[in-house]
Design a protein around this motif. Structure first.
Motif, PDB file in Angstrom:
ATOM      1  N   MET C 156      69.333  -9.604  53.213  1.00  0.00           N
ATOM      2  CA  MET C 156      69.752  -8.390  52.531  1.00  0.00           C
ATOM      3  C   MET C 156      68.587  -7.418  52.406  1.00  0.00           C
ATOM      4  O   MET C 156      68.720  -6.234  52.720  1.00  0.00           O
ATOM      5  N   HIS C 186      65.569  -0.240  43.807  1.00  0.00           N
ATOM      6  CA  HIS C 186      66.483  -0.385  42.674  1.00  0.00           C
ATOM      7  C   HIS C 186      67.760  -1.135  43.075  1.00  0.00           C
ATOM      8  O   HIS C 186      68.205  -2.070  42.402  1.00  0.00           O
ATOM      9  N   LEU C 187      68.310  -0.705  44.220  1.00  0.00           N
ATOM     10  CA  LEU C 187      69.544  -1.308  44.728  1.00  0.00           C
ATOM     11  C   LEU C 187      69.339  -2.789  45.016  1.00  0.00           C
ATOM     12  O   LEU C 187      70.141  -3.647  44.613  1.00  0.00           O
ATOM     13  N   LEU C 188      68.235  -3.068  45.703  1.00  0.00           N
ATOM     14  CA  LEU C 188      67.975  -4.460  46.070  1.00  0.00           C
ATOM     15  C   LEU C 188      67.689  -5.309  44.839  1.00  0.00           C
ATOM     16  O   LEU C 188      68.134  -6.457  44.733  1.00  0.00           O
ATOM     17  N   MET C 189      66.967  -4.738  43.901  1.00  0.00           N
ATOM     18  CA  MET C 189      66.644  -5.492  42.674  1.00  0.00           C
ATOM     19  C   MET C 189      67.912  -5.910  41.941  1.00  0.00           C
ATOM     20  O   MET C 189      68.015  -7.051  41.486  1.00  0.00           O
ATOM     21  N   LYS C 190      68.848  -4.970  41.867  1.00  0.00           N
ATOM     22  CA  LYS C 190      70.107  -5.321  41.207  1.00  0.00           C
ATOM     23  C   LYS C 190      70.737  -6.519  41.899  1.00  0.00           C
ATOM     24  O   LYS C 190      71.322  -7.390  41.255  1.00  0.00           O
ATOM     25  N   GLY C 191      70.609  -6.551  43.202  1.00  0.00           N
ATOM     26  CA  GLY C 191      71.235  -7.640  43.956  1.00  0.00           C
ATOM     27  C   GLY C 191      70.574  -8.983  43.740  1.00  0.00           C
ATOM     28  O   GLY C 191      71.229 -10.020  43.778  1.00  0.00           O
ATOM     29  N   ILE C 192      69.271  -8.972  43.545  1.00  0.00           N
ATOM     30  CA  ILE C 192      68.589 -10.267  43.532  1.00  0.00           C
ATOM     31  C   ILE C 192      68.063 -10.682  42.163  1.00  0.00           C
ATOM     32  O   ILE C 192      67.663 -11.832  41.966  1.00  0.00           O
TER      33      ILE C 192
ATOM     34  N   ASP D 145      78.614   0.980  40.569  1.00  0.00           N
ATOM     35  CA  ASP D 145      77.704   1.908  39.898  1.00  0.00           C
ATOM     36  C   ASP D 145      77.977   3.353  40.328  1.00  0.00           C
ATOM     37  O   ASP D 145      77.823   3.701  41.496  1.00  0.00           O
ATOM     38  N   ALA D 153      74.015   2.612  49.778  1.00  0.00           N
ATOM     39  CA  ALA D 153      74.871   1.455  49.509  1.00  0.00           C
ATOM     40  C   ALA D 153      75.524   0.985  50.813  1.00  0.00           C
ATOM     41  O   ALA D 153      75.568  -0.217  51.110  1.00  0.00           O
ATOM     42  N   LYS D 190      76.322  -7.783  43.292  1.00  0.00           N
ATOM     43  CA  LYS D 190      75.299  -7.610  42.257  1.00  0.00           C
ATOM     44  C   LYS D 190      74.559  -6.303  42.470  1.00  0.00           C
ATOM     45  O   LYS D 190      74.197  -5.607  41.527  1.00  0.00           O
ATOM     46  N   GLY D 191      74.319  -5.989  43.736  1.00  0.00           N
ATOM     47  CA  GLY D 191      73.557  -4.778  44.052  1.00  0.00           C
ATOM     48  C   GLY D 191      74.302  -3.497  43.739  1.00  0.00           C
ATOM     49  O   GLY D 191      73.697  -2.492  43.371  1.00  0.00           O
ATOM     50  N   ILE D 192      75.620  -3.540  43.876  1.00  0.00           N
ATOM     51  CA  ILE D 192      76.338  -2.263  43.768  1.00  0.00           C
ATOM     52  C   ILE D 192      77.227  -2.137  42.540  1.00  0.00           C
ATOM     53  O   ILE D 192      77.692  -1.047  42.221  1.00  0.00           O
ATOM     54  N   ARG D 193      77.436  -3.223  41.827  1.00  0.00           N
ATOM     55  CA  ARG D 193      78.385  -3.105  40.723  1.00  0.00           C
ATOM     56  C   ARG D 193      77.811  -2.281  39.573  1.00  0.00           C
ATOM     57  O   ARG D 193      76.600  -2.125  39.453  1.00  0.00           O
ATOM     58  N   ALA D 194      78.718  -1.837  38.738  1.00  0.00           N
ATOM     59  CA  ALA D 194      78.310  -0.966  37.646  1.00  0.00           C
ATOM     60  C   ALA D 194      77.464  -1.743  36.647  1.00  0.00           C
ATOM     61  O   ALA D 194      77.577  -2.956  36.541  1.00  0.00           O
TER      62      ALA D 194
END
Lengths: 194, 194, 194, 194
Positions: C156, C186-192, D145, D153, D190-194
């Motif tokens: 990812m 930011h996007l990747l951090m949310k994912g992992i 998000d 995204a 996880k990466g894209i959800r609100a």
DNA sequence: GATGAATGAGGTTTCATTCAT
DNA sequence: AATGAATGAAACCTCATTCAT
């Protein structure tokens, strides 16, 4: 040293004349020319841009001999009638002495596509301009009819020579072309003299 | 009814002339000729042995018109000089009146391979024999030079006409070909007359 | 002194990058690279086994810079999240600062055949192992989700970076790539993240 | 009946996929494709303009399946998260079920020249627009998000999927790709959800 | 070490002709 | 008689690599 002066350049040109004469225009593949020249196929492309370039160069190189000859003739201090005679003799001599070349210029190269033919015509034009010079000088000295149409006269001279040579080539050179030169000259002279 | 009399035979011949004139010899594929003629590719082969047969037949059919014309001219009770004049005029007239045909015979068909060209020459021979008849009759009546070489004279007459027409076609018919006929006749007459 | 340290080695590598970027992979002939490097064609083969060797060496030499950078980043006493951020920034910075290199790695080198691509992937592996170290350290400190699949997470992170850069290159660098780094992070951090 | 509906059209497309997958892009000669398809070389050109046209058609025809699948998924009354899940699963399923196709799209077709790649990208765009629809709908329902950059995204989702599949193909499909789908979905969510 | 002229294998595409319908 | 889909042979040119100088 430019490409045209390198030995392989002339080697390939000469090979092309032989291959085209012996196999016909459409059977003169690049690989055959390369083999005849004793080089690899790819080597051809170090000296020529493409196959078309070979064919046009053949005509240019060989036509240059005709043009040089004619320039020699023009430079001599002769009458227009004599110049015309020398032109016909020289032209017939050159082709009678190189059957391969005669076959190539009279029969095979004319099968090329319109693009190549146009480029060949440009080369030929130089030769015809020299012929025009003979005709004009003869008209100025009143050797030739001052009322004649230059273009028509040129077409008669060149057309007659061309037809004569082509017929000779097509008849497999069964008779002597050079012997015909004086007769052709006589015939043409009657047509154009004052 | 033989094949030559069937409508599709002439249809294909005419289509071939148009396609060759408009696309050039090397772009005149059998499929294009078929399409122009409004028949299927395979139908061509019911009327012609192969592509070469089409091209030779084109020349034969069209040359027949020239031969017929010339036979008409020969049958009239005119002097040799007048017959020659009528021949040139008629020849120029026919081609000036059918540009497609002029392009095909003067430029395109000459791009065919040597085999086809030799066969075309055989067809042409009939026409040249009639020209010889004019020359011979003129020599017999002492209109023309009795010492001249028939073959050379024929080559001059035909070569001049041919070169004149080809130049006209190549120049995209910018000037009037038929107008040149008297001048060409005059020039040739000077060359061959007694 | 080994070959890699000789000036011509780097000269050829740099020439290859320029030639490939400016002409495209399939138009990057050995002779063009030699010319750009200012050496003879044959000289190339004193420094590289064959053309494939040049391409892989290009990737190796340039990738080494990325690896060095990333090693620097790893050696600093930062959180895994910060290391990831620095990695993305550094990666984007390097490519944004050398368009030729970006074009070569993102677009052109991918047109190479599967053999070369596999070897390139071996070179890339070292870089990805360092990325794995960041991910593992983050999982150990519970910054990142301890249940995540390392391989997927790596795909990812790298896939997103790669797709982002390629899109930017394909769009002719119309916008600022480096500015995207924080957003990508930011996007990747949310994912992992845990 | 148009060409695309004739049996030989699909026959050749399928043959191309197999030949490219088994021999590599640069070793996929037209003659090999023809042989695999059980037709003559020339027959290929009754259905395709040239080799490039075959390759683009391969991508178009196969991509159409992906697009159709995705349209089906979009038409169902599911949450955006579920749609994304179905997309990943469907995408992985299709490629896992046709190894030849996976090799062709992930590795071989990327070796094509820039011209073909641009045309392939146009085909791909349609697919990415549908992906954007999922992302947008998710943002509207506040599943995703609402502040995220759509392009980034999309690049994350597609880049991750692409990288995952390519890695799987390059590793000779040693593990189960489809099994990874839920994990990939989880990670991306996880990466894209609100 | 450096050169660069020479090599030669290899593939896409056209188009005259056939033949099953 | 007419069709037209299918055939398959054939050649120009490029370019990575070599090797005599």
């Amino acid at each position: 040293m430019v490409k045209k002066d390198k030995p392989k350049y002339k080697q390939i040109i000469d090979a092309a004349v032989i291959v085209i004469a012996e196999n016909g225009y459409h059977q003169a593949q690049v690989s055959k020319i390369a083999k005849q020249a004793g080089v690899a196929d790819g080597t051809i492309y170090l000296y020529f841009k493409n196959k078309e370039d070979i064919l046009i160069s053949v005509f240019q190189e060989k036509m240059a001999v005709f043009v040089n000859n004619l320039e020699q003739i023009l430079s001599k201090d002769h009458s227009a009638a004599e110049k015309l005679k020398h032109m016909i003799e020289s032209h017939f001599n050159l082709l009678a002495g190189d059957i391969h070349l005669a076959i190539v210029t009279q029969l095979e190269l004319r099968q090329s596509n319109t693009d190549i033919r146009l480029k060949i015509n440009n080369v030929l034009r130089e030769y015809l301009l020299l012929l025009d010079q003979i005709l004009i000088s003869g008209m100025e000295t009143n050797e030739f009819d001052q009322d004649m149409d230059i273009r028509l006269a040129r077409q008669m001279v060149f057309g007659t020579m061309d037809e004569t040579i082509t017929t000779w080539v097509m008849n497999e050179q069964k008779y002597d072309l050079v012997e015909l030169a004086p007769k052709v000259h006589h015939l043409l002279m009657k047509g154009i003299r004052a």
